[in-house]
Scaffold this motif. Structure first.
Motif, PDB file in Angstrom:
ATOM      1  N   PRO A 201       0.825  -1.218   0.000  1.00 24.07           N
ATOM      2  CA  PRO A 201       0.000   0.000   0.000  1.00 24.07           C
ATOM      3  C   PRO A 201       0.856   1.264   0.000  1.00 24.07           C
ATOM      4  N   GLY A 202       0.269   2.334  -0.485  1.00 22.31           N
ATOM      5  CA  GLY A 202       0.955   3.625  -0.487  1.00 22.31           C
ATOM      6  C   GLY A 202      -0.043   4.760  -0.624  1.00 22.31           C
ATOM      7  N   ASN A 203       0.461   5.973  -0.527  1.00 19.79           N
ATOM      8  CA  ASN A 203      -0.363   7.168  -0.696  1.00 19.79           C
ATOM      9  C   ASN A 203      -0.026   7.850  -2.017  1.00 19.79           C
ATOM     10  N   PHE A 204      -0.990   8.582  -2.551  1.00 19.34           N
ATOM     11  CA  PHE A 204      -0.816   9.198  -3.863  1.00 19.34           C
ATOM     12  C   PHE A 204      -1.287  10.647  -3.811  1.00 19.34           C
ATOM     13  N   ASN A 205      -0.407  11.568  -4.199  1.00 19.28           N
ATOM     14  CA  ASN A 205      -0.743  12.989  -4.315  1.00 19.28           C
ATOM     15  C   ASN A 205      -0.215  13.485  -5.655  1.00 19.28           C
ATOM     16  N   TYR A 206      -1.077  14.116  -6.419  1.00 15.75           N
ATOM     17  CA  TYR A 206      -0.677  14.523  -7.770  1.00 15.75           C
ATOM     18  C   TYR A 206      -1.298  15.869  -8.109  1.00 15.75           C
ATOM     19  N   ASP A 207      -0.487  16.761  -8.696  1.00 13.80           N
ATOM     20  CA  ASP A 207      -0.963  18.067  -9.161  1.00 13.80           C
ATOM     21  C   ASP A 207      -0.401  18.318 -10.546  1.00 13.80           C
ATOM     22  N   SER A 208      -1.266  18.744 -11.464  1.00 15.28           N
ATOM     23  CA  SER A 208      -0.802  19.016 -12.814  1.00 15.28           C
ATOM     24  C   SER A 208      -1.802  19.917 -13.529  1.00 15.28           C
ATOM     25  N   THR A 209      -1.311  20.643 -14.525  1.00 13.04           N
ATOM     26  CA  THR A 209      -2.179  21.442 -15.381  1.00 13.04           C
ATOM     27  C   THR A 209      -2.368  20.708 -16.698  1.00 13.04           C
ATOM     28  N   LEU A 210      -3.608  20.394 -17.022  1.00 17.01           N
ATOM     29  CA  LEU A 210      -3.934  19.632 -18.224  1.00 17.01           C
ATOM     30  C   LEU A 210      -4.485  20.559 -19.297  1.00 17.01           C
ATOM     31  N   ARG A 211      -4.096  20.294 -20.528  1.00 20.85           N
ATOM     32  CA  ARG A 211      -4.583  21.075 -21.665  1.00 20.85           C
ATOM     33  C   ARG A 211      -5.560  20.230 -22.473  1.00 20.85           C
ATOM     34  N   VAL A 212      -6.692  20.829 -22.812  1.00 23.66           N
ATOM     35  CA  VAL A 212      -7.688  20.136 -23.624  1.00 23.66           C
ATOM     36  C   VAL A 212      -7.298  20.272 -25.092  1.00 23.66           C
ATOM     37  N   VAL A 213      -6.975  19.147 -25.723  1.00 18.70           N
ATOM     38  CA  VAL A 213      -6.613  19.154 -27.143  1.00 18.70           C
ATOM     39  C   VAL A 213      -7.878  19.148 -27.994  1.00 18.70           C
ATOM     40  N   ASP A 214      -8.795  18.246 -27.673  1.00  9.47           N
ATOM     41  CA  ASP A 214     -10.112  18.216 -28.307  1.00  9.47           C
ATOM     42  C   ASP A 214     -11.062  17.499 -27.357  1.00  9.47           C
ATOM     43  N   GLU A 215     -12.254  17.192 -27.808  1.00  7.17           N
ATOM     44  CA  GLU A 215     -13.270  16.626 -26.926  1.00  7.17           C
ATOM     45  C   GLU A 215     -12.881  15.267 -26.356  1.00  7.17           C
ATOM     46  N   ASN A 216     -11.913  14.598 -26.960  1.00  7.70           N
ATOM     47  CA  ASN A 216     -11.549  13.253 -26.524  1.00  7.70           C
ATOM     48  C   ASN A 216     -10.062  13.098 -26.232  1.00  7.70           C
ATOM     49  N   THR A 217      -9.337  14.216 -26.091  1.00  6.80           N
ATOM     50  CA  THR A 217      -7.890  14.139 -25.896  1.00  6.80           C
ATOM     51  C   THR A 217      -7.434  15.172 -24.871  1.00  6.80           C
ATOM     52  N   LEU A 218      -6.605  14.715 -23.914  1.00  9.12           N
ATOM     53  CA  LEU A 218      -6.010  15.586 -22.906  1.00  9.12           C
ATOM     54  C   LEU A 218      -4.495  15.466 -22.976  1.00  9.12           C
ATOM     55  N   ASN A 219      -3.816  16.587 -22.774  1.00  8.32           N
ATOM     56  CA  ASN A 219      -2.358  16.608 -22.749  1.00  8.32           C
ATOM     57  C   ASN A 219      -1.909  16.945 -21.333  1.00  8.32           C
ATOM     58  N   ASP A 220      -1.305  15.965 -20.664  1.00 10.08           N
ATOM     59  CA  ASP A 220      -0.800  16.155 -19.303  1.00 10.08           C
ATOM     60  C   ASP A 220       0.715  16.294 -19.375  1.00 10.08           C
ATOM     61  N   ASN A 221       1.170  17.520 -19.710  1.00 10.31           N
ATOM     62  CA  ASN A 221       2.607  17.798 -19.821  1.00 10.31           C
ATOM     63  C   ASN A 221       3.310  16.808 -20.742  1.00 10.31           C
ATOM     64  N   GLY A 222       2.707  16.558 -21.889  1.00 11.54           N
ATOM     65  CA  GLY A 222       3.305  15.678 -22.884  1.00 11.54           C
ATOM     66  C   GLY A 222       2.764  14.259 -22.867  1.00 11.54           C
ATOM     67  N   LEU A 223       2.110  13.864 -21.783  1.00 16.35           N
ATOM     68  CA  LEU A 223       1.497  12.538 -21.705  1.00 16.35           C
ATOM     69  C   LEU A 223       0.059  12.658 -22.216  1.00 16.35           C
ATOM     70  N   ILE A 224      -0.255  11.950 -23.288  1.00 18.87           N
ATOM     71  CA  ILE A 224      -1.543  12.093 -23.955  1.00 18.87           C
ATOM     72  C   ILE A 224      -2.535  11.049 -23.444  1.00 18.87           C
ATOM     73  N   PHE A 225      -3.666  11.530 -22.948  1.00 24.09           N
ATOM     74  CA  PHE A 225      -4.772  10.666 -22.539  1.00 24.09           C
ATOM     75  C   PHE A 225      -5.891  10.788 -23.567  1.00 24.09           C
ATOM     76  N   ARG A 226      -6.484   9.650 -23.915  1.00 24.85           N
ATOM     77  CA  ARG A 226      -7.609   9.656 -24.842  1.00 24.85           C
ATOM     78  C   ARG A 226      -8.825   9.021 -24.181  1.00 24.85           C
ATOM     79  N   ARG A 227      -9.968   9.600 -24.484  1.00 25.72           N
ATOM     80  CA  ARG A 227     -11.214   9.092 -23.923  1.00 25.72           C
ATOM     81  C   ARG A 227     -11.548   7.732 -24.540  1.00 25.72           C
TER      82      ARG A 227
END
Length: 230
Positions: A201-227
């Motif tokens: 087990p562990g604890n998790f704390n995360y802070d970041s500014t995400l940019r909306v690329v389009d309705e199905n894509t997020l850019n988390d400082n270069g890491l791309i998330f897709r819906r």
């Protein structure tokens, strides 16, 4: 004998028509050249003025004078909203920027499952590995996550570590371009290495500014998330 103008119209009638048209054109030109010189405005509860035409223009550009700002000029019985004073209303129509686009409800926008592809992940003391992430957000402010990290064990095999997390998230500083995301939660880590099947087990704390690329894509400082629909 009466002189006949163009098209068979008597010359005196032509002269009257020309005079009328010139008067109309002159009036239109005067309307276009209306000046806001001499206007007073209410600023922080105080009457400020008389302002020059240029002062009024600058206040509109700065956002200090809007359609609702109370103004007065000579000839007015009382103060009134700027939109009702034609000399100022004309400038507002030309100079006042349109309202900013509404900021979306990012909790509702995030609601659902988001994934990254497999990306490189430098691991200190080991070398270059890869990771793949999945986060499922709920619009009420909770999340679950899975992170899979793989790295060569140096003997032709692959060491795989899985981090499963859950917790809450909060969105701040929303804008049309993106938002700041804070996540707080717990994790359970397992691996296929010796003894790795016992969850750590562990604890998790995360802070970041995400940019909306389009309705199905997020850019988390270069890491791309897709819906992903689920």
């Amino acid at each position: 004998m009466r002189r006949i103008g163009a098209g068979g119209v008597p010359a005196p009638v032509v002269a009257v028509l020309l005079a009328f048209l010139l008067a109309v054109w002159s009036g239109a030109g005067a309307a276009q050249q209306m000046t806001a010189d001499g206007v007073y405005v209410v600023d922080n509860g105080q009457a400020v003025g008389p302002l020059t035409h240029a002062d009024v223009e600058q206040r509109i550009r700065d956002g200090r004078l809007t359609a609702q700002t109370m103004v007065w000029k000579q000839g007015m019985a009382d103060w009134g909203p700027a939109r009702t004073v034609k000399e100022v209303a004309q400038l507002l129509n030309v100079l006042q920027p349109p309202p900013p686009p509404p900021v979306r409800d990012y909790n509702a926008f995030l609601d659902g499952r988001w994934e990254t592809g497999r990306t490189d992940l430098p691991i200190e003391g080991i070398g270059l590995g890869t990771q793949k992430m999945e986060v499922i957000y709920n619009k009420v402010g909770t999340y679950t996550s899975t992170q899979i990290i793989e790295v060569s064990d140096g003997m032709g095999g692959v060491l795989r570590t899985t981090n499963k997390g859950r917790g809450t998230f909060k969105i701040t500083n929303p804008s049309p371009e993106g938002f700041h995301l804070s996540m707080i939660g717990t994790t359970l880590m397992t691996s296929n290495g010796p003894g790795g099947n016992v969850p750590l087990p562990g604890n998790f704390n995360y802070d970041s500014t995400l940019r909306v690329v389009d309705e199905n894509t997020l850019n988390d400082n270069g890491l791309i998330f897709r819906r992903v629909n689920y």
